[in-house]
Every structure is written in C-alpha cells, then in structure tokens.
Design a protein around this motif. Structure first.
Motif, PDB file in Angstrom:
ATOM      1  N   GLU A   1      -5.853  -7.144  15.305  1.00  0.00           N
ATOM      2  CA  GLU A   1      -4.426  -6.970  15.578  1.00  0.00           C
ATOM      3  C   GLU A   1      -3.903  -8.087  16.473  1.00  0.00           C
ATOM      4  O   GLU A   1      -4.635  -8.644  17.281  1.00  0.00           O
ATOM      5  CB  GLU A   1      -4.183  -5.610  16.252  1.00  0.00           C
ATOM      6  CG  GLU A   1      -4.402  -4.451  15.322  1.00  0.00           C
ATOM      7  CD  GLU A   1      -3.438  -4.420  14.159  1.00  0.00           C
ATOM      8  OE1 GLU A   1      -2.257  -4.752  14.328  1.00  0.00           O
ATOM      9  OE2 GLU A   1      -3.885  -4.061  13.057  1.00  0.00           O
ATOM     10  N   PRO A   2      -2.616  -8.413  16.351  1.00  0.00           N
ATOM     11  CA  PRO A   2      -2.036  -9.441  17.209  1.00  0.00           C
ATOM     12  C   PRO A   2      -2.094  -9.038  18.682  1.00  0.00           C
ATOM     13  O   PRO A   2      -2.078  -7.846  18.990  1.00  0.00           O
ATOM     14  CB  PRO A   2      -0.574  -9.523  16.745  1.00  0.00           C
ATOM     15  CG  PRO A   2      -0.449  -8.649  15.567  1.00  0.00           C
ATOM     16  CD  PRO A   2      -1.686  -7.829  15.423  1.00  0.00           C
ATOM     17  N   ALA A   3      -2.145 -10.030  19.546  1.00  0.00           N
ATOM     18  CA  ALA A   3      -2.184  -9.759  20.985  1.00  0.00           C
ATOM     19  C   ALA A   3      -0.941  -8.975  21.404  1.00  0.00           C
ATOM     20  O   ALA A   3       0.145  -9.184  20.886  1.00  0.00           O
ATOM     21  CB  ALA A   3      -2.271 -11.073  21.749  1.00  0.00           C
ATOM     22  N   GLY A   4      -1.125  -8.069  22.344  1.00  0.00           N
ATOM     23  CA  GLY A   4      -0.003  -7.296  22.854  1.00  0.00           C
ATOM     24  C   GLY A   4       0.193  -5.955  22.171  1.00  0.00           C
ATOM     25  O   GLY A   4       0.889  -5.101  22.682  1.00  0.00           O
ATOM     26  N   ARG A   5      -0.398  -5.753  21.012  1.00  0.00           N
ATOM     27  CA  ARG A   5      -0.262  -4.463  20.316  1.00  0.00           C
ATOM     28  C   ARG A   5      -1.648  -3.984  19.910  1.00  0.00           C
ATOM     29  O   ARG A   5      -2.290  -4.584  19.061  1.00  0.00           O
ATOM     30  CB  ARG A   5       0.607  -4.598  19.074  1.00  0.00           C
ATOM     31  CG  ARG A   5       0.755  -3.260  18.360  1.00  0.00           C
ATOM     32  CD  ARG A   5       1.611  -3.392  17.103  1.00  0.00           C
ATOM     33  NE  ARG A   5       1.708  -2.109  16.443  1.00  0.00           N
ATOM     34  CZ  ARG A   5       0.835  -1.655  15.551  1.00  0.00           C
ATOM     35  NH1 ARG A   5      -0.200  -2.382  15.213  1.00  0.00           N
ATOM     36  NH2 ARG A   5       0.997  -0.491  14.980  1.00  0.00           N
TER      37      ARG A   5
ATOM     38  N   THR B   1     -19.256  -8.033   3.689  1.00  0.00           N
ATOM     39  CA  THR B   1     -19.375  -9.054   4.725  1.00  0.00           C
ATOM     40  C   THR B   1     -18.543  -8.645   5.942  1.00  0.00           C
ATOM     41  O   THR B   1     -17.634  -7.818   5.842  1.00  0.00           O
ATOM     42  CB  THR B   1     -18.882 -10.425   4.224  1.00  0.00           C
ATOM     43  OG1 THR B   1     -17.510 -10.303   3.820  1.00  0.00           O
ATOM     44  CG2 THR B   1     -19.716 -10.910   3.047  1.00  0.00           C
ATOM     45  N   VAL B   2     -18.850  -9.254   7.073  1.00  0.00           N
ATOM     46  CA  VAL B   2     -18.123  -8.961   8.303  1.00  0.00           C
ATOM     47  C   VAL B   2     -17.085 -10.062   8.531  1.00  0.00           C
ATOM     48  O   VAL B   2     -17.415 -11.238   8.600  1.00  0.00           O
ATOM     49  CB  VAL B   2     -19.075  -8.885   9.517  1.00  0.00           C
ATOM     50  CG1 VAL B   2     -18.294  -8.650  10.791  1.00  0.00           C
ATOM     51  CG2 VAL B   2     -20.111  -7.809   9.301  1.00  0.00           C
ATOM     52  N   GLY B   3     -15.852  -9.651   8.616  1.00  0.00           N
ATOM     53  CA  GLY B   3     -14.751 -10.558   8.911  1.00  0.00           C
ATOM     54  C   GLY B   3     -13.845  -9.911   9.934  1.00  0.00           C
ATOM     55  O   GLY B   3     -14.194  -8.893  10.537  1.00  0.00           O
ATOM     56  N   PRO B   4     -12.656 -10.469  10.144  1.00  0.00           N
ATOM     57  CA  PRO B   4     -11.756  -9.921  11.158  1.00  0.00           C
ATOM     58  C   PRO B   4     -11.350  -8.468  10.902  1.00  0.00           C
ATOM     59  O   PRO B   4     -11.162  -7.701  11.842  1.00  0.00           O
ATOM     60  CB  PRO B   4     -10.539 -10.827  11.111  1.00  0.00           C
ATOM     61  CG  PRO B   4     -10.821 -11.902  10.143  1.00  0.00           C
ATOM     62  CD  PRO B   4     -12.137 -11.646   9.507  1.00  0.00           C
ATOM     63  N   TRP B   5     -11.228  -8.079   9.650  1.00  0.00           N
ATOM     64  CA  TRP B   5     -10.812  -6.711   9.336  1.00  0.00           C
ATOM     65  C   TRP B   5     -11.955  -5.716   9.468  1.00  0.00           C
ATOM     66  O   TRP B   5     -11.748  -4.510   9.391  1.00  0.00           O
ATOM     67  CB  TRP B   5     -10.231  -6.642   7.917  1.00  0.00           C
ATOM     68  CG  TRP B   5      -8.938  -7.379   7.818  1.00  0.00           C
ATOM     69  CD1 TRP B   5      -8.766  -8.667   7.401  1.00  0.00           C
ATOM     70  CD2 TRP B   5      -7.644  -6.902   8.162  1.00  0.00           C
ATOM     71  NE1 TRP B   5      -7.445  -9.011   7.466  1.00  0.00           N
ATOM     72  CE2 TRP B   5      -6.729  -7.938   7.923  1.00  0.00           C
ATOM     73  CE3 TRP B   5      -7.168  -5.691   8.644  1.00  0.00           C
ATOM     74  CZ2 TRP B   5      -5.375  -7.804   8.160  1.00  0.00           C
ATOM     75  CZ3 TRP B   5      -5.809  -5.559   8.867  1.00  0.00           C
ATOM     76  CH2 TRP B   5      -4.933  -6.597   8.626  1.00  0.00           C
ATOM     77  N   GLU B   6     -13.173  -6.184   9.653  1.00  0.00           N
ATOM     78  CA  GLU B   6     -14.343  -5.317   9.792  1.00  0.00           C
ATOM     79  C   GLU B   6     -14.841  -5.253  11.238  1.00  0.00           C
ATOM     80  O   GLU B   6     -15.924  -4.770  11.500  1.00  0.00           O
ATOM     81  CB  GLU B   6     -15.478  -5.802   8.886  1.00  0.00           C
ATOM     82  CG  GLU B   6     -15.215  -5.635   7.414  1.00  0.00           C
ATOM     83  CD  GLU B   6     -14.238  -6.655   6.856  1.00  0.00           C
ATOM     84  OE1 GLU B   6     -13.476  -6.298   5.947  1.00  0.00           O
ATOM     85  OE2 GLU B   6     -14.229  -7.805   7.318  1.00  0.00           O
ATOM     86  N   SER B   7     -14.059  -5.760  12.166  1.00  0.00           N
ATOM     87  CA  SER B   7     -14.466  -5.823  13.567  1.00  0.00           C
ATOM     88  C   SER B   7     -13.634  -4.865  14.420  1.00  0.00           C
ATOM     89  O   SER B   7     -12.405  -4.900  14.372  1.00  0.00           O
ATOM     90  CB  SER B   7     -14.308  -7.247  14.096  1.00  0.00           C
ATOM     91  OG  SER B   7     -15.111  -8.132  13.353  1.00  0.00           O
ATOM     92  N   PHE B   8     -14.339  -4.041  15.192  1.00  0.00           N
ATOM     93  CA  PHE B   8     -13.680  -3.065  16.053  1.00  0.00           C
ATOM     94  C   PHE B   8     -14.262  -3.145  17.449  1.00  0.00           C
ATOM     95  O   PHE B   8     -15.405  -3.531  17.634  1.00  0.00           O
ATOM     96  CB  PHE B   8     -13.866  -1.642  15.506  1.00  0.00           C
ATOM     97  CG  PHE B   8     -13.102  -1.407  14.242  1.00  0.00           C
ATOM     98  CD1 PHE B   8     -11.843  -0.858  14.275  1.00  0.00           C
ATOM     99  CD2 PHE B   8     -13.646  -1.767  13.018  1.00  0.00           C
ATOM    100  CE1 PHE B   8     -11.122  -0.652  13.108  1.00  0.00           C
ATOM    101  CE2 PHE B   8     -12.934  -1.571  11.838  1.00  0.00           C
ATOM    102  CZ  PHE B   8     -11.676  -1.011  11.891  1.00  0.00           C
ATOM    103  N   GLY B   9     -13.470  -2.772  18.415  1.00  0.00           N
ATOM    104  CA  GLY B   9     -13.912  -2.741  19.798  1.00  0.00           C
ATOM    105  C   GLY B   9     -14.027  -1.319  20.290  1.00  0.00           C
ATOM    106  O   GLY B   9     -13.441  -0.397  19.717  1.00  0.00           O
ATOM    107  N   LEU B  10     -14.803  -1.144  21.345  1.00  0.00           N
ATOM    108  CA  LEU B  10     -14.949   0.149  22.008  1.00  0.00           C
ATOM    109  C   LEU B  10     -14.480   0.002  23.446  1.00  0.00           C
ATOM    110  O   LEU B  10     -14.756  -1.008  24.092  1.00  0.00           O
ATOM    111  CB  LEU B  10     -16.405   0.605  22.018  1.00  0.00           C
ATOM    112  CG  LEU B  10     -17.046   0.975  20.701  1.00  0.00           C
ATOM    113  CD1 LEU B  10     -18.515   1.335  20.927  1.00  0.00           C
ATOM    114  CD2 LEU B  10     -16.318   2.122  20.058  1.00  0.00           C
ATOM    115  N   CYS B  11     -13.801   1.005  23.932  1.00  0.00           N
ATOM    116  CA  CYS B  11     -13.329   1.021  25.304  1.00  0.00           C
ATOM    117  C   CYS B  11     -13.726   2.355  25.920  1.00  0.00           C
ATOM    118  O   CYS B  11     -13.337   3.409  25.394  1.00  0.00           O
ATOM    119  CB  CYS B  11     -11.808   0.844  25.307  1.00  0.00           C
ATOM    120  SG  CYS B  11     -11.086   0.855  26.940  1.00  0.00           S
ATOM    121  N   PRO B  12     -14.522   2.352  27.001  1.00  0.00           N
ATOM    122  CA  PRO B  12     -14.870   3.622  27.650  1.00  0.00           C
ATOM    123  C   PRO B  12     -13.609   4.320  28.158  1.00  0.00           C
ATOM    124  O   PRO B  12     -12.700   3.670  28.673  1.00  0.00           O
ATOM    125  CB  PRO B  12     -15.772   3.212  28.812  1.00  0.00           C
ATOM    126  CG  PRO B  12     -16.193   1.823  28.525  1.00  0.00           C
ATOM    127  CD  PRO B  12     -15.126   1.211  27.674  1.00  0.00           C
TER     128      PRO B  12
END
Length: 117
Positions: free
Chosen positions: A31-35, A8-19
């Motif tokens: 991850e917590p904000a700021g890190r 299943t997809v939860g918070p630990w299975e979610s990643f972002g991409l940044c060009p």
C-alpha cells in the motif's frame, strides 16, 4: 479479498505483522505510504463469504486482531486465528475461479489447510 494463489513472492504477496497487546495486526506491504489498511475478518458476511479476510480497515477493532502461533523450530509453519470469531484462517484450495485460494477464518481446528509458511 486475501487469496493464497501466487507461485512467486512479489509486492502483493508481502504482509507485515504488528504486535497489538496479546494479538497481532496484519497489513499489506504494497500500500502507498500514509494509508495502512489493516486485514479484517468479515464475520458478519454469510454463506461462502463468512470469515473472509480483506485488507480494508482503517481503524483497529476486534475484527482486525489475530493470534499468530509459531510451530516448530524454524518455524516450520504458523497458524492464524481470528479474534473476531475465534476461528483459524484456512485456504480455500478446492474452490475455482475468483474464490480459489480465498483466506477465511472458518475452521475450529488447525489442519493442513490452516498452516502457513
């Protein structure tokens, strides 16, 4: 260590991409904000750990850069290639225990284990 193991997809299975220039940076969304630990390719590891992907970097270098290629019109799947060693990321599906589903940049070709949706 990053692993493809959840049904299943939860918070630990979610990643972002940044060009990032001609490449992308990958980061976990839980991850917590700021890190933001960037995902890195462990190219100096040896043996079964060579090319392991880990969310651990606080700085951006070659080890944190990836080429993401979309295949199909959906996209049907993507491939991920690490700039650190010029290898495709693969899912270790035949391993058992804590290494099951480990993501490693180790393949020189993109086959079924190197395709992600």
């Amino acid at each position: 260590m990053l692993r493809a193991r959840s049904q299943t997809v939860g918070p630990w299975e979610s990643f972002g991409l940044c060009p990032y220039g001609a490449y992308y940076l990958i980061f976990p969304l839980h991850e917590p904000a700021g890190r933001i630990p960037w995902v890195a390719t462990e190219k100096d590891y040896t043996g079964d750990d060579y090319g392991m992907l880990r969310a651990r970097s606080e700085a951006i270098g070659t080890w944190e850069q990836f080429t993401i290629t979309w295949h199909g019109s959906g996209p049907d799947y993507i491939t991920i290639k690490a700039r650190a060693n010029d290898r495709y990321v693969t899912t270790e599906r035949n391993w058992t225990g804590s290494r099951f589903g480990m993501l490693r940049a180790r393949s020189t070709t993109a086959g079924p284990w190197e395709r992600f949706q």
